[in-house]
Design a protein around this motif. Structure first.
Motif, PDB file in Angstrom:
ATOM      1  N   ASN A  55       0.865  -1.168   0.000  1.00 18.11           N
ATOM      2  CA  ASN A  55       0.000   0.000   0.000  1.00 18.11           C
ATOM      3  C   ASN A  55       0.905   1.223   0.000  1.00 18.11           C
ATOM      4  OD1 ASN A  55      -1.664   2.252   1.180  1.00 18.11           O
ATOM      5  ND2 ASN A  55      -3.213   0.671   0.980  1.00 18.11           N
ATOM      6  N   THR A  56       0.962   1.889  -1.145  1.00 17.90           N
ATOM      7  CA  THR A  56       1.860   3.025  -1.287  1.00 17.90           C
ATOM      8  C   THR A  56       1.377   3.900  -2.442  1.00 17.90           C
ATOM      9  OG1 THR A  56       4.206   3.650  -1.422  1.00 17.90           O
ATOM     10  CG2 THR A  56       3.486   1.825  -2.818  1.00 17.90           C
ATOM     11  N   THR A  57       2.191   4.846  -2.844  1.00 23.37           N
ATOM     12  CA  THR A  57       1.832   5.707  -3.973  1.00 23.37           C
ATOM     13  C   THR A  57       2.359   5.099  -5.268  1.00 23.37           C
ATOM     14  OG1 THR A  57       3.869   6.996  -3.838  1.00 23.37           O
ATOM     15  CG2 THR A  57       1.980   7.771  -2.521  1.00 23.37           C
ATOM     16  N   GLU A  58       1.805   5.524  -6.388  1.00 24.71           N
ATOM     17  CA  GLU A  58       2.269   5.001  -7.671  1.00 24.71           C
ATOM     18  C   GLU A  58       3.714   5.402  -7.936  1.00 24.71           C
ATOM     19  OE1 GLU A  58       0.805   4.173 -12.202  1.00 24.71           O
ATOM     20  OE2 GLU A  58      -0.430   5.416 -10.921  1.00 24.71           O
ATOM     21  N   THR A  59       4.111   6.575  -7.505  1.00 22.64           N
ATOM     22  CA  THR A  59       5.501   7.002  -7.682  1.00 22.64           C
ATOM     23  C   THR A  59       6.443   6.039  -6.968  1.00 22.64           C
ATOM     24  OG1 THR A  59       4.838   9.312  -7.873  1.00 22.64           O
ATOM     25  CG2 THR A  59       7.130   8.886  -7.271  1.00 22.64           C
ATOM     26  N   TRP A  60       6.115   5.688  -5.721  1.00 14.83           N
ATOM     27  CA  TRP A  60       6.964   4.775  -4.958  1.00 14.83           C
ATOM     28  C   TRP A  60       6.968   3.393  -5.577  1.00 14.83           C
ATOM     29  CZ3 TRP A  60      10.817   5.512  -1.887  1.00 14.83           C
ATOM     30  CH2 TRP A  60      10.905   6.707  -1.158  1.00 14.83           C
ATOM     31  N   VAL A  61       5.808   2.888  -6.011  1.00 18.09           N
ATOM     32  CA  VAL A  61       5.770   1.544  -6.581  1.00 18.09           C
ATOM     33  C   VAL A  61       6.562   1.505  -7.890  1.00 18.09           C
ATOM     34  CG1 VAL A  61       3.632   1.519  -7.975  1.00 18.09           C
ATOM     35  CG2 VAL A  61       4.318  -0.506  -6.738  1.00 18.09           C
ATOM     36  N   ARG A  62       6.517   2.569  -8.668  1.00 16.25           N
ATOM     37  CA  ARG A  62       7.298   2.653  -9.907  1.00 16.25           C
ATOM     38  C   ARG A  62       8.796   2.598  -9.591  1.00 16.25           C
ATOM     39  NH1 ARG A  62       5.814   7.549 -11.937  1.00 16.25           N
ATOM     40  NH2 ARG A  62       3.627   7.014 -11.908  1.00 16.25           N
ATOM     41  N   ASN A  63       9.215   3.337  -8.548  1.00 15.69           N
ATOM     42  CA  ASN A  63      10.625   3.322  -8.125  1.00 15.69           C
ATOM     43  C   ASN A  63      11.052   1.932  -7.649  1.00 15.69           C
ATOM     44  OD1 ASN A  63      10.873   6.037  -8.668  1.00 15.69           O
ATOM     45  ND2 ASN A  63      10.525   6.676  -6.555  1.00 15.69           N
ATOM     46  N   ILE A  64      10.187   1.277  -6.882  1.00 15.02           N
ATOM     47  CA  ILE A  64      10.478  -0.059  -6.366  1.00 15.02           C
ATOM     48  C   ILE A  64      10.630  -1.046  -7.517  1.00 15.02           C
ATOM     49  CG2 ILE A  64       9.471  -2.006  -5.100  1.00 15.02           C
ATOM     50  CD1 ILE A  64       8.260   0.136  -3.197  1.00 15.02           C
ATOM     51  N   VAL A  65       9.708  -0.994  -8.472  1.00 14.61           N
ATOM     52  CA  VAL A  65       9.768  -1.893  -9.631  1.00 14.61           C
ATOM     53  C   VAL A  65      11.074  -1.674 -10.397  1.00 14.61           C
ATOM     54  CG1 VAL A  65       8.708  -2.330 -11.903  1.00 14.61           C
ATOM     55  CG2 VAL A  65       7.294  -2.289  -9.847  1.00 14.61           C
ATOM     56  N   GLY A  66      11.487  -0.433 -10.542  1.00 14.50           N
ATOM     57  CA  GLY A  66      12.757  -0.140 -11.207  1.00 14.50           C
ATOM     58  C   GLY A  66      13.939  -0.757 -10.479  1.00 14.50           C
ATOM     59  N   GLN A  67      13.931  -0.669  -9.141  1.00 11.74           N
ATOM     60  CA  GLN A  67      15.012  -1.260  -8.344  1.00 11.74           C
ATOM     61  C   GLN A  67      15.002  -2.778  -8.439  1.00 11.74           C
ATOM     62  OE1 GLN A  67      17.081   1.588  -7.826  1.00 11.74           O
ATOM     63  NE2 GLN A  67      17.660   0.131  -6.267  1.00 11.74           N
ATOM     64  N   ILE A  68      13.806  -3.373  -8.405  1.00  9.31           N
ATOM     65  CA  ILE A  68      13.705  -4.831  -8.482  1.00  9.31           C
ATOM     66  C   ILE A  68      14.222  -5.312  -9.835  1.00  9.31           C
ATOM     67  CG2 ILE A  68      12.085  -6.770  -8.580  1.00  9.31           C
ATOM     68  CD1 ILE A  68      10.393  -5.225  -6.465  1.00  9.31           C
ATOM     69  N   ASN A  69      13.880  -4.602 -10.900  1.00  9.88           N
ATOM     70  CA  ASN A  69      14.315  -4.998 -12.242  1.00  9.88           C
ATOM     71  C   ASN A  69      15.832  -4.972 -12.394  1.00  9.88           C
ATOM     72  OD1 ASN A  69      12.089  -5.879 -13.733  1.00  9.88           O
ATOM     73  ND2 ASN A  69      11.430  -3.783 -14.120  1.00  9.88           N
ATOM     74  N   LYS A  70      16.536  -4.255 -11.526  1.00  8.83           N
ATOM     75  CA  LYS A  70      18.000  -4.202 -11.585  1.00  8.83           C
ATOM     76  C   LYS A  70      18.656  -5.441 -10.974  1.00  8.83           C
ATOM     77  CE  LYS A  70      18.255   0.833 -11.486  1.00  8.83           C
ATOM     78  NZ  LYS A  70      18.655   2.012 -10.695  1.00  8.83           N
ATOM     79  N   GLN A  71      17.873  -6.262 -10.261  1.00  3.86           N
ATOM     80  CA  GLN A  71      18.424  -7.466  -9.652  1.00  3.86           C
ATOM     81  C   GLN A  71      18.793  -8.460 -10.750  1.00  3.86           C
ATOM     82  OE1 GLN A  71      18.970  -7.716  -6.216  1.00  3.86           O
ATOM     83  NE2 GLN A  71      18.416  -5.563  -6.431  1.00  3.86           N
ATOM     84  N   VAL A  72      19.931  -9.086 -10.620  1.00  2.00           N
ATOM     85  CA  VAL A  72      20.489  -9.956 -11.658  1.00  2.00           C
ATOM     86  C   VAL A  72      19.532 -11.075 -12.056  1.00  2.00           C
ATOM     87  CG1 VAL A  72      22.346 -11.602 -12.161  1.00  2.00           C
ATOM     88  CG2 VAL A  72      22.859  -9.448 -11.003  1.00  2.00           C
TER      89      VAL A  72
END
Length: 178
Positions: A55-72
């Motif tokens: 439960n968060t804002t769309e801006t935060w979820v977008r940032n989180i998804v970007g960080q997750i996608n960087k995982q090898v």
């Protein structure tokens, strides 16, 4: 101020040790609580799918998804709000078996909630309920006065209403490597 909403994050990844720890660290660093977590195989052979609810804002979820996608080991990550997904949770309720026979209201609660009795033993019986979180919480509140011996609820399982292009993407990748 941006509105907080419930988002379902779907992560497709290789099955590797330590990935869950790295992913949960991304949420920890941002002080975002994971409301629900489910990890299973996916529609693609040898590819795992994490379903994380926050439960968060769309801006935060977008940032989180970007960080997750960087995982090898991560192949791709998607996020959807509740209107874009079809989702369920499952719960099990362990209740003293004498109540099934002595309290007619228990039978009515089971029937009205569209729950199933999955096992009956001498000392207890177990009810299974699949549905949305509010349906499970409603059943919990109705059964609580009778005494719940044990209760467990799964994480959310979901599919998106729109197509996620992960399968086509992986097929193209496999064709390139062959």
């Amino acid at each position: 101020m941006e509105e907080r909403k419930t988002f379902t994050i779907s992560i497709y990844s290789e099955n590797s040790v330590g990935l869950l720890n790295r992913i949960s660290g991304i949420f920890l660093k941002r002080h975002i609580n994971i409301e629900s977590l489910n990890v299973s195989g996916s529609e693609i052979e040898d590819v795992m799918r994490f379903i994380i609810v926050v439960n968060t804002t769309e801006t935060w979820v977008r940032n989180i998804v970007g960080q997750i996608n960087k995982q090898v080991d991560v192949i791709n990550t998607y996020y959807h709000d509740d209107e874009q997904t079809i989702f369920l949770e499952t719960a099990l309720f362990k209740i003293a078996s004498h109540l099934l026979f002595d309290e007619r209201q228990i039978q009515n609660i089971i029937k009205e909630s569209h729950s199933d009795i999955v096992t009956v033993a001498r000392d207890f019986f177990v009810i299974s309920k699949s549905g949305r979180r509010d349906e499970i919480e409603e059943l919990y509140s109705k059964l609580r006065p009778y005494g719940i011996m044990q209760f467990v609820r799964s994480g959310r399982v979901s599919v998106s209403k729109s197509e996620m292009h992960i399968s086509a993407m992986l097929r193209a990748f496999q064709n390139e490597t062959v």
